[in-house]
Write a protein that holds these residues in place. Sequence first.
Motif, short mmCIF file in Angstrom:
data_model
loop_
_atom_site.label_atom_id
_atom_site.label_comp_id
_atom_site.label_asym_id
_atom_site.label_seq_id
_atom_site.Cartn_x
_atom_site.Cartn_y
_atom_site.Cartn_z
N ILE A 11 64.17 85.79 1.72
CA ILE A 11 65.30 84.87 1.53
C ILE A 11 64.94 83.79 0.52
O ILE A 11 65.73 83.46 -0.37
CB ILE A 11 65.70 84.24 2.88
N ILE A 12 63.73 83.25 0.67
CA ILE A 12 63.29 82.20 -0.27
C ILE A 12 63.23 82.75 -1.69
O ILE A 12 63.67 82.09 -2.65
CB ILE A 12 61.90 81.66 0.15
N LYS A 13 62.70 83.98 -1.82
CA LYS A 13 62.61 84.59 -3.15
C LYS A 13 64.00 84.79 -3.75
O LYS A 13 64.23 84.53 -4.94
CB LYS A 13 61.90 85.94 -3.04
N LYS A 14 64.96 85.22 -2.91
CA LYS A 14 66.32 85.44 -3.38
C LYS A 14 66.96 84.13 -3.83
O LYS A 14 67.66 84.08 -4.87
CB LYS A 14 67.17 86.07 -2.27
N ILE A 15 66.73 83.05 -3.08
CA ILE A 15 67.28 81.74 -3.44
C ILE A 15 66.69 81.26 -4.76
O ILE A 15 67.42 80.77 -5.64
CB ILE A 15 66.99 80.72 -2.32
N ILE A 16 65.37 81.42 -4.90
CA ILE A 16 64.70 80.99 -6.14
C ILE A 16 65.25 81.77 -7.34
O ILE A 16 65.53 81.20 -8.39
CB ILE A 16 63.17 81.17 -6.01
N LEU A 17 65.40 83.09 -7.17
CA LEU A 17 65.93 83.91 -8.26
C LEU A 17 67.36 83.51 -8.61
O LEU A 17 67.72 83.44 -9.79
CB LEU A 17 65.87 85.39 -7.87
N SER A 18 68.17 83.24 -7.58
CA SER A 18 69.56 82.83 -7.82
C SER A 18 69.62 81.54 -8.63
O SER A 18 70.38 81.43 -9.60
CB SER A 18 70.30 82.65 -6.49
N TYR A 19 68.80 80.56 -8.24
CA TYR A 19 68.76 79.30 -8.99
C TYR A 19 68.23 79.51 -10.40
O TYR A 19 68.65 78.82 -11.34
CB TYR A 19 67.91 78.27 -8.25
N THR A 20 67.33 80.47 -10.56
CA THR A 20 66.80 80.77 -11.90
C THR A 20 67.89 81.35 -12.79
O THR A 20 68.04 80.94 -13.95
CB THR A 20 65.63 81.77 -11.80
N TYR A 21 68.69 82.29 -12.25
CA TYR A 21 69.80 82.87 -13.01
C TYR A 21 70.81 81.79 -13.39
O TYR A 21 71.32 81.77 -14.52
CB TYR A 21 70.50 83.97 -12.19
N CYS A 244 71.40 82.86 -29.61
CA CYS A 244 71.82 82.16 -28.39
C CYS A 244 73.16 82.70 -27.89
O CYS A 244 73.35 82.88 -26.68
CB CYS A 244 71.93 80.66 -28.65
N ALA A 245 74.09 82.97 -28.82
CA ALA A 245 75.40 83.51 -28.43
C ALA A 245 75.24 84.89 -27.81
O ALA A 245 75.90 85.22 -26.81
CB ALA A 245 76.31 83.58 -29.66
N PHE A 246 74.35 85.72 -28.36
CA PHE A 246 74.10 87.05 -27.81
C PHE A 246 73.44 86.95 -26.44
O PHE A 246 73.83 87.65 -25.50
CB PHE A 246 73.21 87.84 -28.78
N ALA A 247 72.46 86.07 -26.33
CA ALA A 247 71.75 85.90 -25.06
C ALA A 247 72.68 85.41 -23.97
O ALA A 247 72.53 85.76 -22.79
CB ALA A 247 70.59 84.92 -25.24
N LEU A 248 73.68 84.60 -24.33
CA LEU A 248 74.64 84.09 -23.35
C LEU A 248 75.43 85.23 -22.72
O LEU A 248 75.71 85.21 -21.51
CB LEU A 248 75.58 83.07 -24.00
N ASN A 249 75.79 86.23 -23.52
CA ASN A 249 76.50 87.39 -22.99
C ASN A 249 75.66 88.10 -21.93
O ASN A 249 76.18 88.53 -20.89
CB ASN A 249 76.84 88.37 -24.12
N LEU A 250 74.38 88.23 -22.20
CA LEU A 250 73.49 88.88 -21.23
C LEU A 250 73.33 88.02 -19.97
O LEU A 250 73.27 88.54 -18.86
CB LEU A 250 72.11 89.12 -21.86
N ALA A 251 73.28 86.70 -20.16
CA ALA A 251 73.10 85.79 -19.03
C ALA A 251 74.31 85.84 -18.09
O ALA A 251 74.15 85.74 -16.87
CB ALA A 251 72.88 84.36 -19.53
N VAL A 252 75.50 85.98 -18.65
CA VAL A 252 76.72 86.09 -17.83
C VAL A 252 76.63 87.33 -16.94
O VAL A 252 76.89 87.27 -15.74
CB VAL A 252 77.97 86.16 -18.72
N PHE A 253 76.24 88.46 -17.54
CA PHE A 253 76.11 89.71 -16.78
C PHE A 253 75.03 89.58 -15.71
O PHE A 253 75.21 90.02 -14.57
CB PHE A 253 75.75 90.84 -17.74
N LEU A 254 73.93 88.94 -16.05
CA LEU A 254 72.83 88.76 -15.11
C LEU A 254 73.25 87.88 -13.94
O LEU A 254 72.99 88.21 -12.78
CB LEU A 254 71.63 88.13 -15.83
N LEU A 255 73.92 86.77 -14.24
CA LEU A 255 74.32 85.83 -13.20
C LEU A 255 75.31 86.45 -12.22
O LEU A 255 75.14 86.37 -11.00
CB LEU A 255 74.91 84.57 -13.83
N VAL A 256 76.36 87.08 -12.76
CA VAL A 256 77.40 87.66 -11.89
C VAL A 256 76.87 88.90 -11.17
O VAL A 256 77.17 89.13 -10.00
CB VAL A 256 78.66 88.00 -12.71
#
Length: 347
Positions: A11-21, A244-256
Amino acid sequence: MGKGGSISEGIIKKIILSYTYVAIWIFLSFTVIVYNKYILDKKMYNWPYPISLTLIHMGFCSSIAFLLIRVLKLVEPVSMSRGLYLSSVVPIGALYSLSLWFSNSAYIYLSVSFIQMLKALMPVAVYSIGILFKKDQYNSETMGNMIAISIGVGIAAYGEAKFDSWGVILQLGAVAFEATRLVMIQILLTSKGINLNPITSLYYVAPCCMVFLLVPWIIVEYPILKETTSLHFDYVIFGTNSFCAFALNLAVFLLVGKTSALTMNVAGVVKDWLLIGFSWTVIKDTVTPINLFGYGLAFLGVGYYNHAKLKALKAKESQKKAHPNDEESGKLLDEREGEVKKADSEA
């Protein structure tokens, strides 16, 4: 104890990863917005050519997507016929090009903080256009919520110290085009079972955007760039900005993909307040008490809207669990996934 400990660690690992994303997405979104403002603002880098900047972004993203899909074969392309591409992707690409063009243009005339306040109208636009295209049903409570958000944004606009009518028109146009694009994605692609991740989305949509942007670029910006010798390309500035614009697209997919659309909505609120604070303290844009009061009202409206959508999703999920053998359960899951994607886009 060992089992309980392992669960706790998980659970702690999942929380840390979520905050990282969340942190990665906020950082990249924040960086792209401030970077675009820096490039386009006449008082900063002084390169006020939004169509050119958007073309550079789309060219960079198209090249990287092509490399990953066709050359390195790290991502599988989506099976798509010519007819489907022309009827679905081309209209979405046209709307996306207009949304990016108008939103980047607004940075020339408006402060970062005020633009974020105007973006609070996105749920209003998506809901209204959804009703127009019969993707959403009219609900008086939801409409009241939309009116409250609109009033809040109106108050924020009334209190804007450096109000620029043309800038507001551009940003509202960007919101309208983006909202229409999101609804069209639901109608033209998702309803046909086609889901594009950020790489495949850029592979199909970015070249289409470039084609649509070339015509206004040749007419509006190319003659000015040619005359002012501003065609000189700063590889460091535009290269890092495009990355940065390209990386943002990947970050959106990663976060959701790794958390949820609701997490992205909450993170979006945090990002907006950070941008307003940054605009006020670092860029030295004027933020008035009326600005903050109006945006605060809009923020409460958006928060309530997201809360209502979350309740609706939970109710559908509960209904699915209560009737696991119901033939409609698959449809409910598909509807839930559609709502999540729509909530993601409205963040």
